[in-house]
Scaffold this motif. Structure first.
Motif, PDB file in Angstrom:
ATOM      1  N   LYS A   1      -9.459  14.578  94.217  1.00 58.69           N
ATOM      2  CA  LYS A   1     -10.953  15.726  94.416  1.00 58.69           C
ATOM      3  C   LYS A   1     -10.043  16.607  95.326  1.00 58.69           C
ATOM      4  CE  LYS A   1     -14.022  12.463  96.178  1.00 58.69           C
ATOM      5  NZ  LYS A   1     -14.868  11.341  97.203  1.00 58.69           N
TER       6      LYS A   1
ATOM      7  N   LEU B   1      -8.908  19.197  93.149  1.00 56.25           N
ATOM      8  CA  LEU B   1     -10.655  20.008  92.553  1.00 56.25           C
ATOM      9  C   LEU B   1     -10.684  21.236  93.546  1.00 56.25           C
ATOM     10  CD1 LEU B   1     -12.088  17.290  90.663  1.00 56.25           C
ATOM     11  CD2 LEU B   1     -10.608  19.189  89.228  1.00 56.25           C
TER      12      LEU B   1
ATOM     13  N   LYS C   1      -8.164  24.121  93.901  1.00 61.23           N
ATOM     14  CA  LYS C   1      -8.382  24.916  92.705  1.00 61.23           C
ATOM     15  C   LYS C   1     -10.063  25.508  92.994  1.00 61.23           C
ATOM     16  CE  LYS C   1      -5.025  24.543  90.788  1.00 61.23           C
ATOM     17  NZ  LYS C   1      -3.961  25.615  90.454  1.00 61.23           N
TER      18      LYS C   1
ATOM     19  N   GLU D   1     -13.068  24.525  92.470  1.00 62.36           N
ATOM     20  CA  GLU D   1     -13.466  24.103  91.875  1.00 62.36           C
ATOM     21  C   GLU D   1     -15.267  22.719  91.971  1.00 62.36           C
ATOM     22  OE1 GLU D   1     -13.462  24.748  88.380  1.00 62.36           O
ATOM     23  OE2 GLU D   1     -11.429  25.140  88.136  1.00 62.36           O
TER      24      GLU D   1
ATOM     25  N   LEU E   1     -16.899  19.125  91.903  1.00 58.12           N
ATOM     26  CA  LEU E   1     -17.037  17.916  91.513  1.00 58.12           C
ATOM     27  C   LEU E   1     -17.630  17.179  90.360  1.00 58.12           C
ATOM     28  CD1 LEU E   1     -16.293  16.290  94.729  1.00 58.12           C
ATOM     29  CD2 LEU E   1     -14.311  17.590  92.691  1.00 58.12           C
TER      30      LEU E   1
ATOM     31  N   LEU F   1     -17.153  16.497  85.958  1.00 57.34           N
ATOM     32  CA  LEU F   1     -16.036  16.520  85.543  1.00 57.34           C
ATOM     33  C   LEU F   1     -15.839  16.845  83.750  1.00 57.34           C
ATOM     34  CD1 LEU F   1     -14.875  13.230  85.912  1.00 57.34           C
ATOM     35  CD2 LEU F   1     -13.908  15.446  86.715  1.00 57.34           C
TER      36      LEU F   1
ATOM     37  N   PHE G   1     -14.335  19.274  82.307  1.00 55.48           N
ATOM     38  CA  PHE G   1     -12.094  18.510  83.025  1.00 55.48           C
ATOM     39  C   PHE G   1     -11.740  18.706  81.553  1.00 55.48           C
ATOM     40  CE2 PHE G   1      -9.333  16.276  84.033  1.00 55.48           C
ATOM     41  CZ  PHE G   1      -8.200  16.463  85.854  1.00 55.48           C
TER      42      PHE G   1
ATOM     43  N   LYS H   1      -6.708  21.974  82.544  1.00 50.94           N
ATOM     44  CA  LYS H   1      -6.536  21.313  84.324  1.00 50.94           C
ATOM     45  C   LYS H   1      -5.922  19.795  84.204  1.00 50.94           C
ATOM     46  CE  LYS H   1     -12.108  23.118  85.243  1.00 50.94           C
ATOM     47  NZ  LYS H   1     -13.034  22.957  85.244  1.00 50.94           N
TER      48      LYS H   1
ATOM     49  N   TYR I   1      -3.157  19.584  87.194  1.00 53.36           N
ATOM     50  CA  TYR I   1      -3.653  18.420  87.946  1.00 53.36           C
ATOM     51  C   TYR I   1      -1.805  18.245  88.175  1.00 53.36           C
ATOM     52  CZ  TYR I   1      -4.338  13.858  90.476  1.00 53.36           C
ATOM     53  OH  TYR I   1      -4.216  13.136  91.263  1.00 53.36           O
TER      54      TYR I   1
END
Length: 311
Positions: A40, A43, A46, A48, A50, A52, A55, A59, A63
């Motif tokens: 989390k 994300l 970035k 972003e 939350l 998904l 995703f 990404k 990560y």
């Protein structure tokens, strides 16, 4: 499906609850949550949301870079990748994903965990200290010192893990003068017993009698072998894994010795090897599979001299 179906916070809560239903220990669930919190944090960094739903592979690779920059330990990176992989496998069972994007990210190699046992001289210092503590102070302070001796006896003498100790009941100590054993009841395998060195017999007998008397005096009956207390009274039966860790932290700082539950358990395993116990017996007592390798312990054994502890 709407965005709520892909909310990481919602899915994480459902995932952790599912682990609880499956009988995973609180400590295991806590570790999963810690690893997902790292996901989390990535994300959020970035910028972003939350959700998904989108995703995918780009990404996933970001990560991987994030973990490389955040952690120097390969094993730490490996664990966090594996946790998110398992999480996405769960999302596939919910039909939210058709495949697992995290499978595209290679895990870091797992390095051997080389045993770093508590030296015998430190075990001796610890035992002598607790013996002195059990002779002075209030009744409860003496009981706490005796409780701590029981903890040491079960880890150094029988190789128990913190997770086993936390839920141990008095009835699981099979107390006979000629043979003592502790009964371990894992969630996912059959129960088994581990021998306790016979020279601890008088300690367990005295502790059981003193604990029973304190339970009656405080009108607080409980079945657990261990207890939580302040210097004046017993607060509850049982001692959580974190409570056990705190006991070791306090003793380590006070005595300035090498001491963790893990290092003390490793000393026990090396002691078994030095006593030339059968490998099959050692693995059974450790609660590991027959395929588990004792090689790292055997390698370390030649660099350490351990003597049996006589209380």
């Amino acid at each position: 499906m709407n965005a709520h179906d892909f909310s990481l916070n919602t899915l994480e809560s459902e995932f952790l609850e599912q682990l609880k239903v499956k009988g995973k220990s609180p400590n295991t669930i806590k570790n999963y949550k810690t690893d997902l919190d790292c996901f989390k944090a990535f994300l959020i960094k970035k910028q972003e949301n939350l959700i998904l739903k989108d995703f995918g592979i780009p990404k996933v690779m970001e990560y991987g870079t994030y973990l490389d920059q955040k952690y120097t330990s390969d094993n730490s990176r490996r664990r966090r990748v594996q946790t998110v992989r398992i999480f996405f496998d769960y999302l596939i069972t919910k039909n939210l994903f058709t495949d697992n994007p995290m499978r595209k990210l290679p895990t870091s190699p797992k390095f051997l965990d080389i045993p770093k046992p508590t030296p015998y001289k430190d075990v001796r210092v610890l035992w002598d200290h607790l013996t002195e503590e059990s002779k002075r102070g209030t009744d409860i302070e003496r009981m706490i010192a005796m409780r701590n001796k029981v903890i040491i006896a079960l880890i150094y003498g029988a190789g128990l893990k913190v997770s086993d100790l936390a839920k141990l009941s008095r009835s699981q100590i099979l107390l006979k003068e000629d043979e003592m054993r502790v009964l371990i009841t894992p969630v996912k395998r059959d129960p088994y017993t581990v021998p306790i060195p016979s020279h601890f017999y008088s300690l367990f007998k005295e502790y059981n009698e003193a604990l029973e008397a304190q339970c009656k005096k405080s009108n607080m009956p409980f079945d657990e072998l261990l207890f939580n207390a302040n210097p004046y009274r017993i607060l509850s039966g049982g001692l959580s894994p974190r409570g056990l860790e705190i006991v070791f932290e306090e003793l380590r700082k006070k005595l300035k010795i090498i001491l963790t539950p893990k290092s003390l358990r490793q000393s026990c395993i090396l002691k078994w090897l030095q006593q030339k116990q059968e490998d099959t017996h050692i693995k059974e007592w450790m609660g590991v599979t027959p395929s588990y390798s004792l090689k790292t312990y055997q390698d370390v054994m030649f660099n350490h001299i351990f003597s049996e502890l006589h209380a």
